[in-house]
Design a protein around this motif. Sequence first.
Motif, mmCIF file in Angstrom:
data_model
loop_
_atom_site.group_PDB
_atom_site.id
_atom_site.type_symbol
_atom_site.label_atom_id
_atom_site.label_comp_id
_atom_site.label_asym_id
_atom_site.label_seq_id
_atom_site.Cartn_x
_atom_site.Cartn_y
_atom_site.Cartn_z
ATOM 1 N N GLN A 1 6.307 -3.300 -0.976
ATOM 2 C CA GLN A 1 6.551 -2.438 -2.136
ATOM 3 C C GLN A 1 5.300 -2.343 -3.011
ATOM 4 O O GLN A 1 4.957 -1.270 -3.501
ATOM 5 N N SER A 2 4.633 -3.484 -3.192
ATOM 6 C CA SER A 2 3.406 -3.487 -3.974
ATOM 7 C C SER A 2 2.377 -2.552 -3.356
ATOM 8 O O SER A 2 1.700 -1.793 -4.057
ATOM 9 N N LEU A 3 2.278 -2.592 -2.043
ATOM 10 C CA LEU A 3 1.329 -1.739 -1.322
ATOM 11 C C LEU A 3 1.630 -0.261 -1.554
ATOM 12 O O LEU A 3 0.715 0.558 -1.745
ATOM 13 N N LEU A 4 2.907 0.101 -1.557
ATOM 14 C CA LEU A 4 3.289 1.504 -1.766
ATOM 15 C C LEU A 4 2.917 1.967 -3.174
ATOM 16 O O LEU A 4 2.472 3.108 -3.364
ATOM 17 N N HIS A 5 3.094 1.094 -4.165
ATOM 18 C CA HIS A 5 2.696 1.458 -5.527
ATOM 19 C C HIS A 5 1.176 1.588 -5.625
ATOM 20 O O HIS A 5 0.665 2.476 -6.335
ATOM 21 N N MET A 6 0.447 0.730 -4.939
ATOM 22 C CA MET A 6 -1.012 0.838 -4.916
ATOM 23 C C MET A 6 -1.451 2.159 -4.279
ATOM 24 O O MET A 6 -2.392 2.811 -4.741
ATOM 25 N N GLU A 7 -0.766 2.516 -3.212
ATOM 26 C CA GLU A 7 -1.084 3.784 -2.534
ATOM 27 C C GLU A 7 -0.919 4.957 -3.501
ATOM 28 O O GLU A 7 -1.730 5.883 -3.528
ATOM 29 N N ASP B 1 -7.586 -2.614 -6.584
ATOM 30 C CA ASP B 1 -8.109 -3.590 -5.622
ATOM 31 C C ASP B 1 -7.010 -4.046 -4.665
ATOM 32 O O ASP B 1 -6.158 -4.847 -5.030
ATOM 33 N N PHE B 2 -7.051 -3.542 -3.447
ATOM 34 C CA PHE B 2 -6.055 -3.919 -2.444
ATOM 35 C C PHE B 2 -6.256 -5.343 -1.937
ATOM 36 O O PHE B 2 -5.332 -5.935 -1.371
ATOM 37 N N SER B 3 -7.448 -5.887 -2.115
ATOM 38 C CA SER B 3 -7.713 -7.216 -1.554
ATOM 39 C C SER B 3 -6.901 -8.308 -2.241
ATOM 40 O O SER B 3 -6.809 -9.425 -1.726
ATOM 41 N N VAL B 4 -6.280 -7.999 -3.406
ATOM 42 C CA VAL B 4 -5.428 -9.006 -4.038
ATOM 43 C C VAL B 4 -4.238 -9.342 -3.146
ATOM 44 O O VAL B 4 -3.631 -10.408 -3.288
ATOM 45 N N LEU B 5 -3.905 -8.450 -2.229
ATOM 46 C CA LEU B 5 -2.780 -8.710 -1.318
ATOM 47 C C LEU B 5 -3.005 -9.977 -0.511
ATOM 48 O O LEU B 5 -2.079 -10.743 -0.256
ATOM 49 N N SER B 6 -4.254 -10.191 -0.093
ATOM 50 C CA SER B 6 -4.531 -11.321 0.807
ATOM 51 C C SER B 6 -4.291 -12.669 0.145
ATOM 52 O O SER B 6 -4.077 -13.667 0.828
ATOM 53 N N SER B 7 -4.316 -12.701 -1.200
ATOM 54 C CA SER B 7 -4.042 -13.965 -1.895
ATOM 55 C C SER B 7 -2.585 -14.365 -1.771
ATOM 56 O O SER B 7 -2.223 -15.502 -2.067
ATOM 57 N N ARG B 8 -1.732 -13.434 -1.322
ATOM 58 C CA ARG B 8 -0.297 -13.699 -1.214
ATOM 59 C C ARG B 8 0.189 -13.763 0.225
ATOM 60 O O ARG B 8 1.374 -13.982 0.459
ATOM 61 N N SER C 1 1.825 -4.948 -9.771
ATOM 62 C CA SER C 1 1.652 -6.339 -10.179
ATOM 63 C C SER C 1 2.959 -7.112 -10.075
ATOM 64 O O SER C 1 3.000 -8.230 -9.544
ATOM 65 N N LEU C 2 4.046 -6.513 -10.588
ATOM 66 C CA LEU C 2 5.339 -7.208 -10.595
ATOM 67 C C LEU C 2 5.847 -7.470 -9.186
ATOM 68 O O LEU C 2 6.355 -8.560 -8.881
#
Length: 590
Positions: free
Chosen positions: A153-159, A169-176, A143-144
């Motif tokens: 980095q966010s993606l790696l923590h999600m992984e 929910d990986f789709s939150v990435l697309s909002s950014r 989140s941070l």
Amino acid sequence: MTKRAHYIALNIIRGWVLTAIVLSTFVGCVTRETQVFQPPAESPVDDSFTRTSEDKLIASTAVISSDVLYKTIVSELHANRAEFDEAGENYLDLALQTKDLGILRRAIQFATLNEDQNALMQLALLWSEIDPLNSRPRRMLASLTLESGALMQSLLHMERILELGEEIDFSVLSSRTGEMSDASRDLLLNQLTILAKKFPTDTSVIIAMTQLLAQNNEFEEALEQLANFNKIIPLTPRIVLLKAEILNRLNNPENALKTLKDGTRTFKEDIPLRLNYARMLVRQNRFKDAITEFGIVLKQDPDNHGARFSQSLIFLETEAFKKAATAFNFLIASNQRVEEATYYLAYSLENQDLIEEAILKYQSIPSSAQNFIASQQQATRLLIAQGEFEKAHEALLQSSKGQPQLQIVFITMESRLLLQSDNADRAKKLIDASLNRFPGEIELLFARVLYFDLIGDAQNSEKDLKQIIRIQPDDSRALNHLGYMLATQTSRFEEANALIERAIRISPDDPAIIDSLAWVQYKLGRYETALKNIARAYERFPDPEVASHMGEILWALNRRQDANKIWGQALEQNPNSAIIIEAMERLQSH
């Protein structure tokens, strides 16, 4: 302080109890090490990700020294005095020093309250090191880093969360990623592709990939991605919505609509899917079908007031005023969108010739509502139409009592409505009396200009406009109005040009002023310059008067085919435009 912050603050202040517990335990033996430190429950850290279903409190296991005990007490004393910044800094230092989970959770409380993103990042990293099999610090980190724009980095923590066997929910990435460069988005896509192979049945990874492809305008590839994914796992409402969105962006609204329609047949109980289908029907002017779909939603969820409001507006659009009134009354009784519903209820009643009821509804809207002035205008319009001039005026006076600026707004509004209803003499009397009360008030002077314009009194109109300019030299509206009046009603073109150029310097993007500038340039014979400006004005505001001017300028440049084309396009939208018809007849007759 927000409700959430207030809750956290209360939770922190309750930490005073901790001080009492610690003191009672350590009295007489503060030099001895112990393990009794038990902080209060950790505040909820809203990291915008779903928490794990199992959330066990991990007990503190660190050995607490007297130094740590002292710092803890000092920190709680800071909290008791509402010195949360100091308490947060102390607890951050303690957490980094002791690596104690109980102290760490307490530190997170303060960092959250203080909105200290740097401290939260340090604490989440520390937590993930101390407890690597716990997904919660990873969710915090995801989140941070997402909030800070560090998407990789966010993606790696999600992984890592997926590797721990949990969902996110990986789709939150697309909002950014909308404003990302193509190169950065491609890097993220490559990483998601690797993840998709590693976790081939994770829906949110595929959705995130598809959304990023669509943002890259790779629509065909996005659709292909969805098609391949459907071979692996069953269709979901979310995938239906994404496919429809992509088809819509491909300018294929018919297939987008069909996709949503088929989706509502497959997922009959999915309300968000049906709502999207209903809204797309509205966009395609299929109002009857949209009403049906909103009706199905309301059967499934009678308290879906958004759907009811949308359905009510469609009733208005299709002139089903009785149904609209019933629906808006239901919303008002449910205390939902009351001011908006009341306004539209009044409009529904007005269109059923229930004028008295409509007036009362318009007037009932409170002054705190966003549509207060609009509602008073509608009530005033109806009263004037009935010849109730005094009643209309008195209602406005009561509504604006003790508020001089609102009174001026209402006076100008009333005068405009009187002018529009062929009551020019009443309008003039109202404005003159009001200028005696508010001498030199610009809005009232401008209202009188409109009266003089209506009766063709250019001399007095010019006089009031010049007074406005003396009072407020940077009033671009008055400068433009006077300049355009001189350009169209006199031969004082240079004077008009000077006034309009002053106006354009103040409001360079106002299409009305750009049109005026083009017109005075045309009058001065500067056709090429005039054409450039009229084209800019028409692009921003393609109304009949601007179209008429553009046609005349093109005609002067001997571009008659282009002139006729502009006029023809304008007449398609406004077939009875007198100003265009007059220009065409005048020029084509020569």
